[in-house]
Write a protein that holds these residues in place. Structure first.
Motif, PDB file in Angstrom:
ATOM      1  N   ASP A   1      43.663  40.629  39.142  1.00 44.77           N
ATOM      2  CA  ASP A   1      42.611  40.050  38.196  1.00 44.77           C
ATOM      3  C   ASP A   1      42.978  38.502  37.787  1.00 44.77           C
ATOM      4  OD1 ASP A   1      41.895  42.543  37.740  1.00 44.77           O
ATOM      5  OD2 ASP A   1      43.679  42.738  36.460  1.00 44.77           O
ATOM      6  N   VAL A   2      41.926  37.891  37.433  1.00 45.56           N
ATOM      7  CA  VAL A   2      41.933  36.447  37.177  1.00 45.56           C
ATOM      8  C   VAL A   2      41.711  36.124  35.502  1.00 45.56           C
ATOM      9  CG1 VAL A   2      39.375  36.349  37.676  1.00 45.56           C
ATOM     10  CG2 VAL A   2      40.937  34.095  37.600  1.00 45.56           C
ATOM     11  N   VAL A   3      42.422  35.181  35.011  1.00 50.06           N
ATOM     12  CA  VAL A   3      42.402  34.790  33.700  1.00 50.06           C
ATOM     13  C   VAL A   3      42.151  33.387  33.579  1.00 50.06           C
ATOM     14  CG1 VAL A   3      44.988  34.814  33.538  1.00 50.06           C
ATOM     15  CG2 VAL A   3      43.460  35.112  31.226  1.00 50.06           C
ATOM     16  N   PHE A   4      41.127  33.046  32.391  1.00 55.07           N
ATOM     17  CA  PHE A   4      40.704  31.804  32.244  1.00 55.07           C
ATOM     18  C   PHE A   4      41.043  31.606  31.033  1.00 55.07           C
ATOM     19  CE2 PHE A   4      37.678  34.053  34.905  1.00 55.07           C
ATOM     20  CZ  PHE A   4      37.641  33.184  36.132  1.00 55.07           C
ATOM     21  N   CYS A   5      41.827  30.293  30.943  1.00 54.62           N
ATOM     22  CA  CYS A   5      42.332  29.845  29.482  1.00 54.62           C
ATOM     23  C   CYS A   5      42.013  28.408  29.129  1.00 54.62           C
ATOM     24  CB  CYS A   5      43.920  30.000  29.765  1.00 54.62           C
ATOM     25  SG  CYS A   5      44.931  29.718  28.626  1.00 54.62           S
ATOM     26  N   ASP A   6      41.766  28.225  28.017  1.00 56.59           N
ATOM     27  CA  ASP A   6      41.343  26.766  27.716  1.00 56.59           C
ATOM     28  C   ASP A   6      42.538  26.047  27.531  1.00 56.59           C
ATOM     29  OD1 ASP A   6      39.091  25.436  25.170  1.00 56.59           O
ATOM     30  OD2 ASP A   6      41.131  24.567  25.250  1.00 56.59           O
ATOM     31  N   ARG A   7      42.520  24.930  27.849  1.00 59.38           N
ATOM     32  CA  ARG A   7      43.713  24.143  28.016  1.00 59.38           C
ATOM     33  C   ARG A   7      44.678  23.997  26.767  1.00 59.38           C
ATOM     34  NH1 ARG A   7      45.970  18.719  28.157  1.00 59.38           N
ATOM     35  NH2 ARG A   7      43.796  18.043  27.500  1.00 59.38           N
ATOM     36  N   LEU A   8      43.954  24.063  25.350  1.00 61.18           N
ATOM     37  CA  LEU A   8      44.560  23.743  24.304  1.00 61.18           C
ATOM     38  C   LEU A   8      45.100  25.117  23.631  1.00 61.18           C
ATOM     39  CD1 LEU A   8      43.019  20.631  22.730  1.00 61.18           C
ATOM     40  CD2 LEU A   8      44.933  20.731  24.434  1.00 61.18           C
ATOM     41  N   ASN A   9      44.926  26.369  24.242  1.00 64.29           N
ATOM     42  CA  ASN A   9      45.359  27.591  23.780  1.00 64.29           C
ATOM     43  C   ASN A   9      46.617  27.646  23.226  1.00 64.29           C
ATOM     44  OD1 ASN A   9      42.809  28.691  23.597  1.00 64.29           O
ATOM     45  ND2 ASN A   9      43.265  29.937  25.817  1.00 64.29           N
ATOM     46  N   HIS A  10      46.956  28.479  22.200  1.00 68.50           N
ATOM     47  CA  HIS A  10      48.450  28.556  21.612  1.00 68.50           C
ATOM     48  C   HIS A  10      49.200  28.892  22.875  1.00 68.50           C
ATOM     49  CE1 HIS A  10      51.514  30.484  19.311  1.00 68.50           C
ATOM     50  NE2 HIS A  10      51.254  29.465  18.502  1.00 68.50           N
TER      51      HIS A  10
ATOM     52  N   ARG B   1      31.916  31.516  38.354  1.00 65.95           N
ATOM     53  CA  ARG B   1      31.255  31.526  39.703  1.00 65.95           C
ATOM     54  C   ARG B   1      31.729  32.214  40.981  1.00 65.95           C
ATOM     55  NH1 ARG B   1      25.884  29.805  39.573  1.00 65.95           N
ATOM     56  NH2 ARG B   1      25.672  28.412  37.815  1.00 65.95           N
ATOM     57  N   LYS B   2      33.224  31.606  41.038  1.00 70.95           N
ATOM     58  CA  LYS B   2      33.978  32.064  42.297  1.00 70.95           C
ATOM     59  C   LYS B   2      34.569  33.076  42.275  1.00 70.95           C
ATOM     60  CE  LYS B   2      35.203  27.440  41.841  1.00 70.95           C
ATOM     61  NZ  LYS B   2      36.210  26.268  41.860  1.00 70.95           N
ATOM     62  N   ALA B   3      34.570  33.690  41.071  1.00 73.39           N
ATOM     63  CA  ALA B   3      35.628  34.891  40.867  1.00 73.39           C
ATOM     64  C   ALA B   3      35.081  36.174  40.667  1.00 73.39           C
ATOM     65  CB  ALA B   3      36.295  34.602  39.312  1.00 73.39           C
ATOM     66  N   GLY B   4      34.048  36.473  41.570  1.00 75.23           N
ATOM     67  CA  GLY B   4      33.385  37.737  41.433  1.00 75.23           C
ATOM     68  C   GLY B   4      34.067  38.650  42.165  1.00 75.23           C
ATOM     69  N   HIS B   5      35.055  38.224  43.117  1.00 76.06           N
ATOM     70  CA  HIS B   5      36.032  39.275  43.928  1.00 76.06           C
ATOM     71  C   HIS B   5      36.957  39.788  43.372  1.00 76.06           C
ATOM     72  CE1 HIS B   5      37.590  35.307  44.458  1.00 76.06           C
ATOM     73  NE2 HIS B   5      38.748  35.886  45.122  1.00 76.06           N
ATOM     74  N   TYR B   6      37.277  39.350  42.053  1.00 70.87           N
ATOM     75  CA  TYR B   6      38.609  39.812  41.469  1.00 70.87           C
ATOM     76  C   TYR B   6      38.111  41.171  40.811  1.00 70.87           C
ATOM     77  CZ  TYR B   6      40.926  35.385  41.800  1.00 70.87           C
ATOM     78  OH  TYR B   6      41.813  34.268  42.225  1.00 70.87           O
ATOM     79  N   ARG B   7      39.264  41.977  40.592  1.00 75.84           N
ATOM     80  CA  ARG B   7      38.932  43.320  39.972  1.00 75.84           C
ATOM     81  C   ARG B   7      38.438  43.202  38.461  1.00 75.84           C
ATOM     82  NH1 ARG B   7      43.994  47.236  38.332  1.00 75.84           N
ATOM     83  NH2 ARG B   7      44.444  45.379  37.163  1.00 75.84           N
ATOM     84  N   ARG B   8      39.375  42.341  37.847  1.00 76.10           N
ATOM     85  CA  ARG B   8      38.665  42.104  36.295  1.00 76.10           C
ATOM     86  C   ARG B   8      38.924  40.469  36.046  1.00 76.10           C
ATOM     87  NH1 ARG B   8      41.264  47.392  34.948  1.00 76.10           N
ATOM     88  NH2 ARG B   8      43.546  46.188  34.372  1.00 76.10           N
TER      89      ARG B   8
END
Ligand SMILES: *Cc1c(COP(=O)(O)O)cnc(C)c1O
Length: 391
Positions: free
Chosen positions: A124-133, A163-170
């Motif tokens: 899978d792929v995870v997207f994280c805001d740079r200033l997250n805890h 847009r570039k992450a369609g091929h990941y499972r989740r």
């Protein structure tokens, strides 16, 4: 290599860079005050936004529960640690958040760590805001999912990545709702739309917003009227709710999945019994006493406005009880914090690596428990410092 050698060398390096953290012993008092080294301070460096941590009703509930059932939960929750106190708290949280179900964690940190790692894995792929805890960032790392960090609140950059992450499972987007170092809010509407367009889940950490925002006091998702079955709301009992522990609310299948996969919950002793009882009372106070959050937001706006007029750098996007005053150099920030202490005021002094280099800041956290006089003293003292300090 001897342990003494390298730890001493590292500590000396931190001291040279003005980054050494040292600890103090704090004795809490009512009305947002505390005693440190024999001196009384007004504490503008706590997360007790509603003044519930010292509320006698929470203490009474905790004592009564302890007298009945003892202190510790005695086991992890899946073994025998999920007592009737835990079940009652789960139900109170689910009802408060208008969700089907809720699950408890030992802390908010453990909730984030365990939940992110339970939702995504190596495919899978995870997207994280740079200033997250830190707990979200560590959860992303622990999950072993592909880890993408997007610039703070930058939904356009996030969309380019999605847009570039369609091929990941989740796909999972994770964000704080109120960012604790900048006091600003995540663009929850836009994030929810992106999640829907690109078939992603959206984890929203309401740690600083729980009890503070929204008509019912449940957080920024409520205040911004953002609802979706893709959203996983995480909260903590340790800030606005004045106690200890973390939680996730949501549909039964999500909660059942976390019961089966969130390792920070499965392999940790359940919350203590007094923590559960205090939290049950805290939730009922948040529901029945909206005047606390109304007052909190009123004094927050007053302080923000007056400090901006004094010429301090307050990020324009900051809203609510966390007010960062960006100073720049770590050394100046420490000096200012010291000057405030001499006037009986405790404020957070936030330095790298918690914030980027050159953006060290004072952080004022307000509480509904602060008196108008104490808030006025804060404003007056900062005004005097502003004139004395060449910034
Ligand atoms: C404080 C905080 C946590 C951790 O919560 P605890 O209950 O203190 O462990 C998680 N996320 C954010 C955004 C926080 O500010």
């Amino acid at each position: 290599m001897s342990l003494m050698n390298w730890t001493q060398a590292e500590l000396a390096r931190l001291r040279d860079q003005n980054l050494l953290r040292d600890r103090r012993e704090v004795h809490p008092l009512p009305a947002g005050k505390c005693v440190v080294s024999g001196r009384t301070f007004v504490n503008f460096a706590s997360n007790d936004y509603l003044g519930l941590a010292g509320d006698p009703r929470l203490a009474d509930a905790a004592v009564a529960a302890m007298k009945e059932s003892g202190t510790g939960a005695r086991a992890s929750p899946l073994v025998t640690g999920r007592t009737s106190w835990h079940v009652q708290l789960e139900q109170a949280l689910a009802e408060f958040k208008q969700s089907e179900s809720a699950i408890l964690f030992p802390t908010g940190f453990a909730a984030n760590l365990g939940t992110v790692a339970a939702l995504v894995g190596p495919e899978d792929v995870v997207f994280c805001d740079r200033l997250n805890h830190a707990s979200l960032i560590d959860g992303c790392r622990l999950s072993r999912a592909t880890f993408r960090v997007y610039p703070h609140r930058d939904v356009a950059a996030l969309e380019r990545e999605l847009r570039k992450a369609g091929h990941y499972r989740r796909r999972l987007i994770v964000t704080d709702s109120l960012f604790s170092m900048d006091g600003d809010h995540a663009p929850l509407h836009e994030l929810n739309e992106l999640a829907s367009t690109w078939d992603a889940m959206l984890l929203v950490d309401e740690a600083h917003a729980t009890g503070v925002f929204g008509t019912r006091g449940t957080g920024l998702l409520e205040q911004q009227n953002v609802h979706s079955d893709r959203i996983i709301p995480v909260g903590t009992l340790s800030k606005g709710l004045g106690g200890q522990g973390g939680f996730v609310t949501g549909p039964q299948s999500l909660i059942d999945w976390l019961w089966n996969s969130a390792r920070t919950q499965i392999f940790s002793t359940a919350l203590s019994i007094p923590a559960c009882a205090a939290a049950i009372t805290a939730i009922s106070i948040v529901r029945s006493e909206p005047e606390r959050r109304v007052r909190l937001l009123q004094i927050s706006e007053r302080v923000r406005l007056e400090l901006s007029e004094q010429g301090w750098t307050i990020p324009a996007e900051s809203q609510g009880p966390v007010i960062p005053i960006v100073i720049g150099a770590a050394e100046t920030t420490m000096q200012l914090a010291k000057q405030l202490e001499e006037q009986g005021i405790l404020a957070g002094a936030i330095r790298p690596p918690t914030v980027p280099k050159g953006t060290s800041r004072l952080r004022i956290s307000l509480s509904a428990a602060h008196s108008d006089e104490d808030v006025s003293a804060l404003i007056t003292t900062l005004n005097e410092l502003r004139r004395r300090f060449p910034l």
